[in-house]
Design an enzyme around this catalytic site. Structure first.
Site, PDB file in Angstrom:
ATOM      1  N   GLU A  60      38.163  42.692  44.467  1.00  0.00           N
ATOM      2  CA  GLU A  60      38.730  41.574  45.211  1.00  0.00           C
ATOM      3  C   GLU A  60      40.128  41.352  44.666  1.00  0.00           C
ATOM      4  O   GLU A  60      40.291  41.263  43.447  1.00  0.00           O
ATOM      5  CB  GLU A  60      37.922  40.305  44.942  1.00  0.00           C
ATOM      6  CG  GLU A  60      36.708  40.138  45.797  1.00  0.00           C
ATOM      7  CD  GLU A  60      35.955  38.879  45.396  1.00  0.00           C
ATOM      8  OE1 GLU A  60      36.428  37.779  45.715  1.00  0.00           O
ATOM      9  OE2 GLU A  60      34.908  39.013  44.756  1.00  0.00           O
ATOM     10  N   ARG A 295      26.538  46.068  33.955  1.00  0.00           N
ATOM     11  CA  ARG A 295      27.955  45.777  33.768  1.00  0.00           C
ATOM     12  C   ARG A 295      28.296  45.888  32.279  1.00  0.00           C
ATOM     13  O   ARG A 295      27.419  45.859  31.416  1.00  0.00           O
ATOM     14  CB  ARG A 295      28.307  44.396  34.295  1.00  0.00           C
ATOM     15  CG  ARG A 295      27.653  43.256  33.532  1.00  0.00           C
ATOM     16  CD  ARG A 295      27.857  41.912  34.228  1.00  0.00           C
ATOM     17  NE  ARG A 295      29.244  41.503  34.278  1.00  0.00           N
ATOM     18  CZ  ARG A 295      29.975  41.449  35.409  1.00  0.00           C
ATOM     19  NH1 ARG A 295      29.463  41.785  36.551  1.00  0.00           N
ATOM     20  NH2 ARG A 295      31.215  41.045  35.368  1.00  0.00           N
ATOM     21  N   LYS A 305      36.904  36.928  35.408  1.00  0.00           N
ATOM     22  CA  LYS A 305      38.283  36.750  35.881  1.00  0.00           C
ATOM     23  C   LYS A 305      38.706  35.286  35.810  1.00  0.00           C
ATOM     24  O   LYS A 305      39.839  34.982  35.478  1.00  0.00           O
ATOM     25  CB  LYS A 305      38.375  37.223  37.340  1.00  0.00           C
ATOM     26  CG  LYS A 305      38.715  38.691  37.457  1.00  0.00           C
ATOM     27  CD  LYS A 305      39.056  39.030  38.893  1.00  0.00           C
ATOM     28  CE  LYS A 305      37.891  39.736  39.545  1.00  0.00           C
ATOM     29  NZ  LYS A 305      38.128  40.134  40.930  1.00  0.00           N
TER      30      LYS A 305
HETATM   31  P1  ATP Z   1      34.529  37.980  39.871  1.00  0.00           P
HETATM   32  O1  ATP Z   1      34.789  37.758  38.402  1.00  0.00           O
HETATM   33  O2  ATP Z   1      35.562  37.391  40.779  1.00  0.00           O
HETATM   34  O3  ATP Z   1      33.112  37.854  40.330  1.00  0.00           O
HETATM   35  P2  ATP Z   1      34.231  40.805  39.667  1.00  0.00           P
HETATM   36  O4  ATP Z   1      34.354  40.889  38.195  1.00  0.00           O
HETATM   37  O5  ATP Z   1      32.947  41.109  40.357  1.00  0.00           O
HETATM   38  O6  ATP Z   1      34.805  39.472  40.170  1.00  0.00           O
HETATM   39  P3  ATP Z   1      35.554  42.495  41.581  1.00  0.00           P
HETATM   40  O7  ATP Z   1      36.989  42.529  41.885  1.00  0.00           O
HETATM   41  O8  ATP Z   1      34.619  42.077  42.637  1.00  0.00           O
HETATM   42  O9  ATP Z   1      35.403  41.647  40.268  1.00  0.00           O
HETATM   43  O10 ATP Z   1      35.107  43.850  40.939  1.00  0.00           O
HETATM   44  C1  ATP Z   1      35.329  45.109  41.482  1.00  0.00           C
HETATM   45  C2  ATP Z   1      34.304  46.053  40.943  1.00  0.00           C
HETATM   46  O11 ATP Z   1      34.322  46.069  39.524  1.00  0.00           O
HETATM   47  C3  ATP Z   1      32.917  45.637  41.368  1.00  0.00           C
HETATM   48  O12 ATP Z   1      32.321  46.745  42.019  1.00  0.00           O
HETATM   49  C4  ATP Z   1      32.194  45.315  40.109  1.00  0.00           C
HETATM   50  O13 ATP Z   1      30.896  45.820  40.140  1.00  0.00           O
HETATM   51  C5  ATP Z   1      33.014  46.013  39.018  1.00  0.00           C
HETATM   52  N1  ATP Z   1      32.976  45.243  37.780  1.00  0.00           N
HETATM   53  C6  ATP Z   1      33.466  44.014  37.575  1.00  0.00           C
HETATM   54  N2  ATP Z   1      33.213  43.598  36.321  1.00  0.00           N
HETATM   55  C7  ATP Z   1      32.554  44.606  35.702  1.00  0.00           C
HETATM   56  C8  ATP Z   1      32.003  44.799  34.393  1.00  0.00           C
HETATM   57  N3  ATP Z   1      32.085  43.866  33.445  1.00  0.00           N
HETATM   58  N4  ATP Z   1      31.409  45.983  34.114  1.00  0.00           N
HETATM   59  C9  ATP Z   1      31.320  46.930  35.061  1.00  0.00           C
HETATM   60  N5  ATP Z   1      31.801  46.812  36.306  1.00  0.00           N
HETATM   61  C10 ATP Z   1      32.409  45.667  36.642  1.00  0.00           C
HETATM   62 MG    MG Z   2      32.967  40.442  42.648  1.00  0.00          MG
END
Ligand code: ATP
Ligand code: MG
Length: 603
Positions: A60, A295, A305
């Site tokens: 996003e 994750r 974020k």
């Molecule tokens: P928010 O904090 O806004 O929920 P998010 O961390 O999910 O956002 P996105 O921009 O939706 O952020 O993430 C893009 C991709 O990164 C997603 O497919 C998510 O699965 C992956 N991602 C985000 N954080 C992690 C993490 N800590 N470990 C592994 N993958 C991650």
């Molecule tokens: Mg997300």
């Protein structure tokens, strides 16, 4: 054909096994690809997809990428690379309120910096989920016509209560039995702005008694008057994430849609939706499949974020690229390299269960990758002057002698660094102790022992220079040491015959007063004191490490005069440092501590 070497054989994991199985079974072999995302009719005109698999990374655009995203990037792009596939970069911009175009460019730069190309070519435009709004709308009308969706005018609260919970089946909405024609009229009114925000939603009609709450008629469209950065004011209804995401994957002909574990419960809806749209001929078969992995949780690090934004906006750090931030831009400024981050992603692997990775694992990857090739240099971080009392007699008062050292101890091709030694050199304050503690082998002056017998001052080697014997020190009125005194032992200069005749227990690094250069050095430490700073809803701001940055004025050897921003060095005995990507300039050198030579934490 070259055989894989042990380093190129990747450890297997459940995702690799799934992909290998699909490739062997030809699960996706009949897929067509029309060169761009699209519906069933579009792809039917295309050739067989030359990409054996398609994965995607769908951020996003509402923040900077962090080390958790890096895990996902390395995973998705890495699988595509290893299996002759293509990984898509797709901005998941279906939520009009949260997105900001500012983030789009930094996200692209971060992915590129990590070493990856998206959508098959190096200059391809990333995909944008908002480009699929027209299709999503069409798919919603199809679901309505086929009896799979209805407009619900219950209040948010009523919908919540009537959804039931784990022990209690849901209750049908009074609007659930509307005819497709009524629903279609209502939905078009929603689209045309005839209703207030929140007045009604479009819901999938699935099963109000499903044990999976996500299948109890999830909302798929809502009314929201908001200007979208891509589509402007064209829409006042927007798709929900759970509805949009499977469609985005399918239009892009994704084969393996890899996401984090919290989406596991969404998978049945993902499959339900795509089956319906394939049935209706809107999307081509076979559908993408969703797979979940754990994750990244990293000790001493926050990867939300929202919380990272709070650190920036409350000025707890110096912006998104502060070297203490776990953002890609912060890690880069800290001295991290794409190689180090890729190694880290590979080393932690992917699993199906949540766990915590120790921060030292990340630091270890940086240390290991930097050690291989970074030039060495001497730097004195807390300088005190050492005066060699007999230098004048031996060499002539103002004489300077040439010294040299290998740029890298294991890469002779990199050549040697040149520097001077003279009567005065800078040494680190911690290399001198007037009253040495047991086991201290660096500089200390002559003393008397308990029985009154005289003991000589210590002998140490100035690395790449001479052996010296400490004779004393001078102090200011406050009792602080302002100069350390020593004599040079003749014929002990490194690299000259017989120079190692005198055995010493200590070797210290130094820089001559004559050619040393001053530099600002930023000594970074972990941003938080506790391994899980935001565990249990705790206020992570309270846990900030007050000593996460210490700035010192250091003296560095002359070879560093040519350092350019982002260049990395090992300062011998101190650690790995990077010339700051923002503030370092010729004439005003600034180095950041990337990582120490050894893990200093947890010991
Ligand atoms: P928010 O904090 O806004 O929920 P998010 O961390 O999910 O956002 P996105 O921009 O939706 O952020 O993430 C893009 C991709 O990164 C997603 O497919 C998510 O699965 C992956 N991602 C985000 N954080 C992690 C993490 N800590 N470990 C592994 N993958 C991650
Ligand atoms: Mg997300």
């Amino acid at each position: 054909m070259s055989l894989p070497t042990p380093e190129t054989i990747k450890p297997s994991n459940f995702l690799r096994q799934i992909i290998e199985h699909d490739l062997a079974a030809g699960t996706y072999a009949s897929r067509r690809w029309a060169g761009s995302p699209g519906d069933a009719a579009h792809h039917a005109q295309g050739e067989l997809d030359p990409a054996k698999i398609r994965t995607r990374f769908p951020p996003e655009p509402n923040g900077y990428l962090h080390i958790g995203h890096a895990k996902s990037i390395c995973l998705n792009f890495g699988l595509a690379r290893d299996y002759d596939g293509i990984c898509h970069l797709r901005f998941d911009d279906t939520n009009p309120e949260k997105e900001d175009i500012e983030f789009v460019n930094t996200i692209m730069n971060s992915v590129r910096w990590l070493g990856f190309e998206w959508n098959g070519t190096s200059d391809a435009k990333p995909y944008q989920a908002s480009d699929y709004f027209d299709f999503m709308y069409r798919a919603a009308e199809y679901l309505i016509e086929a009896g799979h969706a209805y407009v619900d005018e219950q209040t948010v609260e009523e919908i919540r209560i009537n959804r039931g919970d784990f022990g209690k089946p849901g209750v049908d909405s009074p609007f659930r039995a509307r005819t497709p024609a009524e629903n279609l009229t209502r939905f078009r009114e929603m689209r045309d702005g005839h209703h207030e925000d929140g007045a009604m939603v479009l819901r999938a009609r699935i099963d109000m008694a499903s044990p999976n709450i996500n299948l109890r008629d999830p909302a798929i469209y809502r009314i929201r008057r908001a200007t979208h950065h891509n589509t402007g004011d064209k829409w006042c209804i927007y798709p929900m994430y759970a509805y949009a995401h499977p469609i985005e994957d399918a239009l892009e002909s994704i084969t393996h849609s890899i996401c984090t574990l919290e989406f596991e419960d969404q998978r049945p809806f993902y499959d339900w939706l795509l089956e319906r749209l394939i049935e209706g001929g809107l999307l081509s078969a076979p559908p993408p499949r969703q797979y979940e992995f754990a994750r990244l949780n990293l000790t001493y690090v926050i990867t939300s974020k929202r919380k990272l934004a709070q650190l920036v906006y409350d000025n707890k750090v110096d912006g998104w690229d502060d070297p203490r931030m776990p953002t890609i831009v912060g890690l880069r400024r800290r001295g991290y390299t794409p190689e180090a981050i890729q190694l880290f992603a590979e080393r932690i692997g992917v699993t199906k269960s949540d766990s915590w990775i120790d921060y030292s694992t990340l630091e270890g990857c940086l240390r290991e990758t930097l050690d291989v090739s970074t030039p060495r240099a001497m730097a004195v971080l807390d300088p005190v002057k050492l005066v060699l009392g007999n230098w004048g007699e031996l060499m002539g008062k103002d004489a300077l002698d040439d010294c040299s050292a290998p740029v890298h101890p294991h890469i002779p091709e990199l050549g040697r660094r040149q520097f001077k030694i003279g009567k005065e050199v800078w040494i680190d304050r911690s290399d001198f102790m007037e009253q040495p503690v047991k086991g201290f082998f660096r500089m200390f002056p002559p003393r008397t022992d308990a029985s009154g017998a005289a003991l000589p001052g210590s002998k140490v080697r100035l690395k790449y220079g001479h052996v010296i014997e400490c004779t004393g020190c001078s102090k200011n009125a406050a009792g602080e040491v302002i100069e350390v005194h020593a004599n040079v032992l003749p014929d002990t200069k490194s690299g000259t015959p017989g120079s190692d005749a005198v055995k010493v227990k200590g070797v210290i690094t130094w820089v001559a007063v004559a050619d040393g250069l001053s530099a600002e050095v930023r000594l970074y430490d972990r941003l938080f004191l506790d391994a899980q700073p935001d565990a249990g809803g705790r206020d992570f701001i309270e846990d900030l490490n007050p000593n996460s940055l210490k700035v010192v004025q250091a003296i560095v050897e002359p070879s560093l005069a040519s350092a350019r921003a982002d260049d990395k060095f090992q300062f011998e005995r101190h650690g790995y440092f990077v010339a700051d990507g923002v503030d370092h300039k010729a004439g005003k050198m600034v180095f950041n501590l990337a990582v120490g030579l050894r893990d200093g934490w947890g010991k």
